[in-house]
Design a protein around this motif. Sequence first.
Motif, PDB file in Angstrom:
ATOM      1  N   ARG A 138       0.843  -1.200   0.000  1.00  0.00           N
ATOM      2  CA  ARG A 138       0.000   0.000   0.000  1.00  0.00           C
ATOM      3  C   ARG A 138       0.880   1.253   0.000  1.00  0.00           C
ATOM      4  O   ARG A 138       0.604   2.225  -0.696  1.00  0.00           O
ATOM      5  CB  ARG A 138      -0.902  -0.022   1.230  1.00  0.00           C
ATOM      6  N   CYS A 500      -8.487   9.860   2.922  1.00  0.00           N
ATOM      7  CA  CYS A 500      -7.984   8.962   1.886  1.00  0.00           C
ATOM      8  C   CYS A 500      -9.033   7.867   1.672  1.00  0.00           C
ATOM      9  O   CYS A 500      -9.611   7.367   2.640  1.00  0.00           O
ATOM     10  CB  CYS A 500      -6.658   8.345   2.329  1.00  0.00           C
ATOM     11  N   THR A 501      -9.262   7.535   0.419  1.00  0.00           N
ATOM     12  CA  THR A 501     -10.217   6.450   0.129  1.00  0.00           C
ATOM     13  C   THR A 501      -9.586   5.399  -0.781  1.00  0.00           C
ATOM     14  O   THR A 501     -10.281   4.660  -1.463  1.00  0.00           O
ATOM     15  CB  THR A 501     -11.487   7.004  -0.560  1.00  0.00           C
ATOM     16  N   LEU A 502      -8.241   5.369  -0.767  1.00  0.00           N
ATOM     17  CA  LEU A 502      -7.566   4.396  -1.642  1.00  0.00           C
ATOM     18  C   LEU A 502      -8.053   2.971  -1.393  1.00  0.00           C
ATOM     19  O   LEU A 502      -8.083   2.147  -2.282  1.00  0.00           O
ATOM     20  CB  LEU A 502      -6.052   4.443  -1.396  1.00  0.00           C
ATOM     21  N   CYS A 503      -8.419   2.696  -0.138  1.00  0.00           N
ATOM     22  CA  CYS A 503      -8.811   1.319   0.197  1.00  0.00           C
ATOM     23  C   CYS A 503     -10.213   0.960  -0.264  1.00  0.00           C
ATOM     24  O   CYS A 503     -10.655  -0.163  -0.045  1.00  0.00           O
ATOM     25  CB  CYS A 503      -8.723   1.106   1.703  1.00  0.00           C
ATOM     26  N   HIS A 510     -15.090   2.509   3.041  1.00  0.00           N
ATOM     27  CA  HIS A 510     -14.097   2.986   4.006  1.00  0.00           C
ATOM     28  C   HIS A 510     -13.602   4.391   3.669  1.00  0.00           C
ATOM     29  O   HIS A 510     -13.303   4.695   2.519  1.00  0.00           O
ATOM     30  CB  HIS A 510     -12.900   2.035   4.048  1.00  0.00           C
ATOM     31  N   CYS A 512     -10.701   6.993   5.374  1.00  0.00           N
ATOM     32  CA  CYS A 512      -9.730   7.307   6.422  1.00  0.00           C
ATOM     33  C   CYS A 512      -9.790   8.799   6.694  1.00  0.00           C
ATOM     34  O   CYS A 512      -9.689   9.599   5.757  1.00  0.00           O
ATOM     35  CB  CYS A 512      -8.308   6.990   5.946  1.00  0.00           C
ATOM     36  N   ILE A 514      -7.643  11.558   8.514  1.00  0.00           N
ATOM     37  CA  ILE A 514      -6.282  11.652   9.047  1.00  0.00           C
ATOM     38  C   ILE A 514      -6.114  13.019   9.709  1.00  0.00           C
ATOM     39  O   ILE A 514      -6.292  14.054   9.062  1.00  0.00           O
ATOM     40  CB  ILE A 514      -5.255  11.466   7.904  1.00  0.00           C
ATOM     41  N   SER A 520      -3.210   7.481   9.636  1.00  0.00           N
ATOM     42  CA  SER A 520      -4.066   6.596   8.836  1.00  0.00           C
ATOM     43  C   SER A 520      -3.997   5.165   9.361  1.00  0.00           C
ATOM     44  O   SER A 520      -3.045   4.790  10.045  1.00  0.00           O
ATOM     45  CB  SER A 520      -3.611   6.607   7.383  1.00  0.00           C
ATOM     46  N   LEU A 521      -4.974   4.368   9.002  1.00  0.00           N
ATOM     47  CA  LEU A 521      -5.040   2.999   9.522  1.00  0.00           C
ATOM     48  C   LEU A 521      -3.861   2.146   9.063  1.00  0.00           C
ATOM     49  O   LEU A 521      -3.364   1.297   9.789  1.00  0.00           O
ATOM     50  CB  LEU A 521      -6.349   2.336   9.067  1.00  0.00           C
ATOM     51  N   CYS A 522      -3.413   2.386   7.823  1.00  0.00           N
ATOM     52  CA  CYS A 522      -2.299   1.585   7.298  1.00  0.00           C
ATOM     53  C   CYS A 522      -0.976   2.060   7.880  1.00  0.00           C
ATOM     54  O   CYS A 522       0.051   1.423   7.690  1.00  0.00           O
ATOM     55  CB  CYS A 522      -2.253   1.673   5.782  1.00  0.00           C
ATOM     56  N   THR A 525       0.385   7.108   6.212  1.00  0.00           N
ATOM     57  CA  THR A 525       0.140   8.525   5.945  1.00  0.00           C
ATOM     58  C   THR A 525      -0.157   9.292   7.222  1.00  0.00           C
ATOM     59  O   THR A 525      -1.161   9.040   7.893  1.00  0.00           O
ATOM     60  CB  THR A 525      -1.059   8.663   4.964  1.00  0.00           C
ATOM     61  N   CYS A 589     -10.738  -0.592   7.196  1.00  0.00           N
ATOM     62  CA  CYS A 589     -10.632  -1.083   5.808  1.00  0.00           C
ATOM     63  C   CYS A 589     -10.227  -2.558   5.803  1.00  0.00           C
ATOM     64  O   CYS A 589     -11.068  -3.451   5.812  1.00  0.00           O
ATOM     65  CB  CYS A 589      -9.633  -0.240   5.030  1.00  0.00           C
ATOM     66  N   CYS A 591      -6.368  -3.018   5.807  1.00  0.00           N
ATOM     67  CA  CYS A 591      -4.905  -3.009   5.872  1.00  0.00           C
ATOM     68  C   CYS A 591      -4.415  -2.291   7.122  1.00  0.00           C
ATOM     69  O   CYS A 591      -3.285  -1.828   7.171  1.00  0.00           O
ATOM     70  CB  CYS A 591      -4.323  -2.387   4.615  1.00  0.00           C
TER      71      CYS A 591
HETATM   72  S1  SF4 Z   1      -5.656   2.800   5.188  1.00  0.00           S
HETATM   73 FE1  SF4 Z   1      -4.050   3.932   4.090  1.00  0.00          FE
HETATM   74  S2  SF4 Z   1      -4.392   3.508   1.928  1.00  0.00           S
HETATM   75 FE2  SF4 Z   1      -6.249   2.873   3.033  1.00  0.00          FE
HETATM   76  S3  SF4 Z   1      -7.632   4.599   2.912  1.00  0.00           S
HETATM   77 FE3  SF4 Z   1      -6.452   4.813   4.795  1.00  0.00          FE
HETATM   78  S4  SF4 Z   1      -4.675   6.057   4.279  1.00  0.00           S
HETATM   79 FE4  SF4 Z   1      -5.577   5.343   2.374  1.00  0.00          FE
END
Ligand code: SF4
Length: 715
Positions: A138, A500-503, A510, A512, A514, A520-522, A525, A589, A591
């Motif tokens: 990611r 962020c909505t990459l996930c 989901h 995020c 921030i 962020s959860l991953c 970020t 999400c 990750c």
């Molecule tokens: S977990 Fe990371 S990649 Fe996923 S939405 Fe959040 S910031 Fe973006």
Amino acid sequence: MKFIFAPALLRLGSPLLFKEFLVLVRRGVEEILSKAVDSVSKAAEQLGKDAEVAFPGTVYGLPLIYALTGRKLGSLESLRGELVSTKLLAMKKDELTSLYNSGLAALMAMEVSEAVNFSTVKAYPKPYVGFISDTTFRELSLSLADGTVPGIAVLTGRASGEEMHSLLGELKDRNILVLLAGPIIKGVKEAGYELGLESKLVPLGESYPSIVYAANLLVRTPLMFGGVEAGRREEILSYMKHRVPAFMILLRELSEVTAPIIAGFAGLGVPVITDADIPEIPRLTIKVDDYMKSVEVGCEVKGIKYKRVVKPPIPVDYGPSFEGERIRKENMYVEFGGAKTEAFELLRIRKPGEVSDGHIELVGPDLEELAEGSAAPLGIIVDLAGEGVERDLEAVLERRIHQFLNRCKGLMHIGSRDEIWIRISKEAAKAGLKIRNIGDILYTMYHSTFPRIVEKVQVSVITDPIQVSKMIGEARRLYMERDKKVKELTEEEVDAFYGCTLCQSFAPTHVCVITPERVSLCGATSWLDAKISYKLDPSGPNFIVLKGRCLDPVKGEWTGVNETVLDKSHGSTKRVYLHSIFGFPHTSCGCFEAIAFYIPEVDGIGVVHRGFKEATVNGMTFSTMAGFCGGGKQVEGFLGIGVNYLRSKKFLVADGGFNRVVWMTSELKERVKESIPRDLYDKIATEKDASSIRDLQVFLREAAHPVVQRWDKKA
Ligand code: SF4
């Protein structure tokens, strides 16, 4: 794995006919399958057939098999069953399909063998990376998403150091991420390149089968980012072919091991460019006479567009290919810092009137006045101004000095702030590189990399010992001031959060959120990272979240957050508490780095990190709980989090913060030790203290954990 050449089939100078190639592939597949069966049987004897087999840090089981079949394998017995299906897959009739299927079967069998190795031998020895986790992928994908890294090349085969030097230059000039597997790594080492994620040369393993880690990384793209369901094989393969910017280069070796690999990658939609004599399949297996053309061909076939790197006005070459270049003592003309002399670098955001654009000064002697082989003091001060550039971006922008200077041929830069170490090579000195050129590089690169936000740049390079000593004190004062400010940045103080909505590709609802106090959860970020990413590209992966009115300062509920989340979650999440596991917790999400989970029997909270494979104190594993709360859901009592959130003053503050944490994995507890109040540290149980709720109750009462008072009050 031993590899067997098929001399009868390898006719020098003339490419194999398709049928001959297919025979070679099939022979190889048989060998690979039988090795996989053996390794599963041996492991079953050793560990028992029900023993669990898994790669660390993924929610996709054995990702290649999962993506193509939809089956998440766990036990050795299930792997044995999968190998039977894999064998059947390889036996399909039509020739082209048979070629692809045989190749895919080989890769799947390699994945089984590697998974078994992982559960018996564990990780690869350094510098090999082996399996790449979802979180790392990611992080990498952020650079792919914003185009900084335009594509991925999987490199295998065999080549000399000299050949690798030229080929990697081509790849690095385009800033392509390179995954290396097999004997080719020897050539990369001989070429003197630094290996690792940072240098974008990732050594998976020295054996050919380790190439499956490239396949099971790439195949996670449609799952993680494309919203394609596992098991929808045709959709996965179509996504791989049309959307994943990756190609493979195989140099020289055609054997019963590499032929199935070629067929497997082609079957996955990853074109294979090679100088080996293989039959060509349009856009999937391409033969080049000159291996130096392979990068250009790969980029063309996959439509990978890249920007040539801007070159500052300096007398030596410049580009990503020189990142990671090491300058040894015997090749060094002069060095700065590295604990031998005082040295620092500092970036300051100034008002436009305080910066004279293009002003580059050298205070002190230049290179020709320094003795060869000597160590000298150095200070680098970059002053930036621009309408959109604010002081809180200083640290993020300052970190780019490392990359900008490292791209200069003959200049090695390590570290940051007042712990830098710079070396200039004899060759660069001979070519006319001056210390003043450091200013030219930084001036050019800050302007060309951040044209949206940077309007003026001036650089002072200081080599005068008295001036360096004077300014290093000032730099240290500013670092401390900056650190204090970043640490003290609060949600209340900043104007906006970022999202962020990459996930969403795998967790469709989901979002995020921030904040300076909620990473962020991953974990990839931080608020500052998201802010700069948004400023650089407002239509990129990060977006602004206007806070609006604060509805609850403790739980962390804001009108603006609710509105944005409602919109970005397509209407599914209406309210969010940023700092509570109850009521309306943040969505999760898939990750996330850790999960916080409520334990009703003790009215406390447990925290487990990804990578902890055993059952937690509530009897559930990380992956079971991830299944409950992942996918973009808002689930009371379960919360995916980034590990750094545990270091935040606002960590679940509405629920009591660490006063409510009763159980953590010992590894995680150690990692965030400095953030746990001292008087609580010994009162929080780990898997070593309690493996059941009963044990936990006893432990907490004996330790006089604050939650015990809650029990007594309730009683
Ligand atoms: S977990 Fe990371 S990649 Fe996923 S939405 Fe959040 S910031 Fe973006």
